[in-house]
Scaffold this motif. Sequence first.
Motif, PDB file in Angstrom:
ATOM      1  N   VAL A  45     -46.379 -38.606 -17.799  1.00  5.69           N
ATOM      2  CA  VAL A  45     -47.701 -38.301 -18.324  1.00  5.69           C
ATOM      3  C   VAL A  45     -48.250 -37.079 -17.593  1.00  5.69           C
ATOM      4  N   LEU A  46     -48.614 -36.066 -18.368  1.00 15.12           N
ATOM      5  CA  LEU A  46     -49.134 -34.815 -17.812  1.00 15.12           C
ATOM      6  C   LEU A  46     -50.610 -34.689 -18.139  1.00 15.12           C
ATOM      7  N   SER A  47     -51.396 -34.236 -17.174  1.00 15.91           N
ATOM      8  CA  SER A  47     -52.810 -33.984 -17.408  1.00 15.91           C
ATOM      9  C   SER A  47     -52.961 -32.798 -18.359  1.00 15.91           C
ATOM     10  N   PRO A  48     -54.128 -32.647 -19.003  1.00 15.40           N
ATOM     11  CA  PRO A  48     -54.312 -31.526 -19.946  1.00 15.40           C
ATOM     12  C   PRO A  48     -53.992 -30.164 -19.365  1.00 15.40           C
ATOM     13  N   ASP A  49     -54.246 -29.981 -18.054  1.00 20.16           N
ATOM     14  CA  ASP A  49     -53.935 -28.679 -17.444  1.00 20.16           C
ATOM     15  C   ASP A  49     -52.497 -28.589 -16.959  1.00 20.16           C
ATOM     16  N   GLY A  50     -51.727 -29.691 -17.100  1.00 20.99           N
ATOM     17  CA  GLY A  50     -50.325 -29.698 -16.720  1.00 20.99           C
ATOM     18  C   GLY A  50     -50.069 -29.791 -15.235  1.00 20.99           C
ATOM     19  N   LYS A  51     -51.104 -29.935 -14.423  1.00 18.76           N
ATOM     20  CA  LYS A  51     -50.947 -29.912 -12.968  1.00 18.76           C
ATOM     21  C   LYS A  51     -50.666 -31.288 -12.373  1.00 18.76           C
ATOM     22  N   ARG A  52     -51.196 -32.326 -13.001  1.00 19.21           N
ATOM     23  CA  ARG A  52     -50.996 -33.678 -12.471  1.00 19.21           C
ATOM     24  C   ARG A  52     -49.969 -34.408 -13.324  1.00 19.21           C
ATOM     25  N   LYS A  53     -49.092 -35.115 -12.656  1.00 20.78           N
ATOM     26  CA  LYS A  53     -47.998 -35.782 -13.372  1.00 20.78           C
ATOM     27  C   LYS A  53     -47.801 -37.180 -12.808  1.00 20.78           C
ATOM     28  N   LYS A  54     -47.632 -38.149 -13.717  1.00 18.42           N
ATOM     29  CA  LYS A  54     -47.322 -39.519 -13.326  1.00 18.42           C
ATOM     30  C   LYS A  54     -46.058 -39.950 -14.061  1.00 18.42           C
ATOM     31  N   SER A  55     -45.183 -40.640 -13.350  1.00 21.22           N
ATOM     32  CA  SER A  55     -43.927 -41.096 -13.952  1.00 21.22           C
ATOM     33  C   SER A  55     -43.829 -42.609 -13.853  1.00 21.22           C
ATOM     34  N   SER A  56     -43.242 -43.209 -14.869  1.00 20.81           N
ATOM     35  CA  SER A  56     -43.017 -44.655 -14.877  1.00 20.81           C
ATOM     36  C   SER A  56     -41.750 -44.936 -15.673  1.00 20.81           C
ATOM     37  N   SER A  57     -41.265 -46.157 -15.585  1.00 17.46           N
ATOM     38  CA  SER A  57     -40.046 -46.514 -16.312  1.00 17.46           C
ATOM     39  C   SER A  57     -40.058 -48.003 -16.606  1.00 17.46           C
ATOM     40  N   GLY A  58     -39.232 -48.388 -17.567  1.00 17.67           N
ATOM     41  CA  GLY A  58     -39.159 -49.798 -17.935  1.00 17.67           C
ATOM     42  C   GLY A  58     -38.236 -50.001 -19.115  1.00 17.67           C
ATOM     43  N   THR A  59     -38.471 -51.061 -19.858  1.00 16.28           N
ATOM     44  CA  THR A  59     -37.640 -51.392 -21.021  1.00 16.28           C
ATOM     45  C   THR A  59     -38.513 -51.541 -22.250  1.00 16.28           C
ATOM     46  N   PHE A  60     -37.911 -51.261 -23.390  1.00 21.85           N
ATOM     47  CA  PHE A  60     -38.599 -51.347 -24.677  1.00 21.85           C
ATOM     48  C   PHE A  60     -37.741 -52.161 -25.630  1.00 21.85           C
ATOM     49  N   ASP A 167     -52.765 -37.109 -26.595  1.00 24.74           N
ATOM     50  CA  ASP A 167     -53.875 -37.956 -27.005  1.00 24.74           C
ATOM     51  C   ASP A 167     -55.137 -37.133 -27.237  1.00 24.74           C
ATOM     52  N   GLY A 168     -56.222 -37.824 -27.595  1.00 24.61           N
ATOM     53  CA  GLY A 168     -57.456 -37.145 -27.942  1.00 24.61           C
ATOM     54  C   GLY A 168     -58.096 -36.390 -26.801  1.00 24.61           C
ATOM     55  N   PHE A 169     -57.653 -36.656 -25.560  1.00 25.18           N
ATOM     56  CA  PHE A 169     -58.187 -35.961 -24.390  1.00 25.18           C
ATOM     57  C   PHE A 169     -57.271 -34.824 -23.930  1.00 25.18           C
ATOM     58  N   GLY A 170     -56.185 -34.581 -24.678  1.00 25.79           N
ATOM     59  CA  GLY A 170     -55.263 -33.511 -24.311  1.00 25.79           C
ATOM     60  C   GLY A 170     -54.204 -33.930 -23.317  1.00 25.79           C
ATOM     61  N   GLN A 171     -54.140 -35.203 -22.987  1.00 26.25           N
ATOM     62  CA  GLN A 171     -53.125 -35.700 -22.056  1.00 26.25           C
ATOM     63  C   GLN A 171     -51.801 -35.875 -22.800  1.00 26.25           C
ATOM     64  N   ARG A 172     -50.717 -35.372 -22.214  1.00 29.24           N
ATOM     65  CA  ARG A 172     -49.405 -35.394 -22.869  1.00 29.24           C
ATOM     66  C   ARG A 172     -48.505 -36.464 -22.246  1.00 29.24           C
ATOM     67  N   SER A 173     -47.936 -37.305 -23.091  1.00 31.49           N
ATOM     68  CA  SER A 173     -46.991 -38.334 -22.645  1.00 31.49           C
ATOM     69  C   SER A 173     -45.622 -38.045 -23.247  1.00 31.49           C
ATOM     70  N   GLN A 174     -44.605 -38.093 -22.406  1.00 28.15           N
ATOM     71  CA  GLN A 174     -43.232 -37.844 -22.832  1.00 28.15           C
ATOM     72  C   GLN A 174     -42.385 -39.070 -22.493  1.00 28.15           C
ATOM     73  N   LEU A 175     -41.782 -39.666 -23.506  1.00 31.25           N
ATOM     74  CA  LEU A 175     -40.889 -40.803 -23.295  1.00 31.25           C
ATOM     75  C   LEU A 175     -39.470 -40.396 -23.648  1.00 31.25           C
ATOM     76  N   GLU A 176     -38.541 -40.715 -22.757  1.00 33.99           N
ATOM     77  CA  GLU A 176     -37.119 -40.477 -23.008  1.00 33.99           C
ATOM     78  C   GLU A 176     -36.401 -41.810 -23.013  1.00 33.99           C
ATOM     79  N   PHE A 177     -35.554 -42.022 -24.033  1.00 33.70           N
ATOM     80  CA  PHE A 177     -34.862 -43.294 -24.204  1.00 33.70           C
ATOM     81  C   PHE A 177     -33.391 -43.161 -23.826  1.00 33.70           C
ATOM     82  N   SER A 178     -32.845 -44.228 -23.247  1.00 33.38           N
ATOM     83  CA  SER A 178     -31.420 -44.277 -22.930  1.00 33.38           C
ATOM     84  C   SER A 178     -30.936 -45.703 -23.172  1.00 33.38           C
ATOM     85  N   GLU A 179     -29.627 -45.866 -23.229  1.00 28.32           N
ATOM     86  CA  GLU A 179     -29.010 -47.176 -23.445  1.00 28.32           C
ATOM     87  C   GLU A 179     -29.564 -47.851 -24.698  1.00 28.32           C
ATOM     88  N   LEU A 180     -29.812 -47.055 -25.732  1.00 24.77           N
ATOM     89  CA  LEU A 180     -30.377 -47.591 -26.970  1.00 24.77           C
ATOM     90  C   LEU A 180     -29.355 -48.450 -27.712  1.00 24.77           C
TER      91      LEU A 180
END
Length: 204
Positions: A45-60, A167-180
């Motif tokens: 997840v990237l902030s609208p200005d691209g400077k702050r980044k949060k990473s997470s992982s799990g299963t879907f 999203d509506g606030f300009g925050q960008r979320s990128q999901l990458e899938f593996s082992e599908l």
Amino acid sequence: MRFTKILLGAALLLASLAARADAIAALNEFASAAKSGRAVFTQTVLSPDGKRKKSSSGTFEFQRPNQFRFAYLKPFEQLIVGDGQKVWLFDPDLNQASSRRMSQALGATPAALLAGGQIGRDFEFKLLPNERGLEWVQALPRQSDGSIQELKLGFRGKELAALELVDGFGQRSQLEFSELQLNVKLAAERFRFVLPAGADLVEQ
């Protein structure tokens, strides 16, 4: 010589269009043929200005129509379950759960694209240029509530590889899938949420 260049240019253009058309075909095939599935995901997840980044992982996991389970494992546990009627969110650290009706929560969301029953009814699709080795399709909500500015899916051949949204606030979320894995047998309990003992429930 010029005629040869024109022919070569036309051939390259047709090849490019064919490759891009394959992305729409891959999406349609995923929506119609994939009745269930599971995968590992990483989310950035990237902030609208691209400077702050949060990473997470799990299963879907998903099962059509409208049943899904996002289990975030790192860095913090969180569970999102769609049982076909409601969407539940549980935070183990707070020992608190919330729920919303599926019709209110799903809308034009990634979950609707990945697990929805009739994505063609809720979205129209536009081909995008290939990027980072993936073929991209933009999903445009037919009825937008303003909560999502942009939503697109990336395919590697016929395999869903990534999903991105703004999203509506300009925050960008990128999901990458593996082992599908598609059309696997999933226990019905995977899409049921039982409130843990002592947990608070907030219904919206």
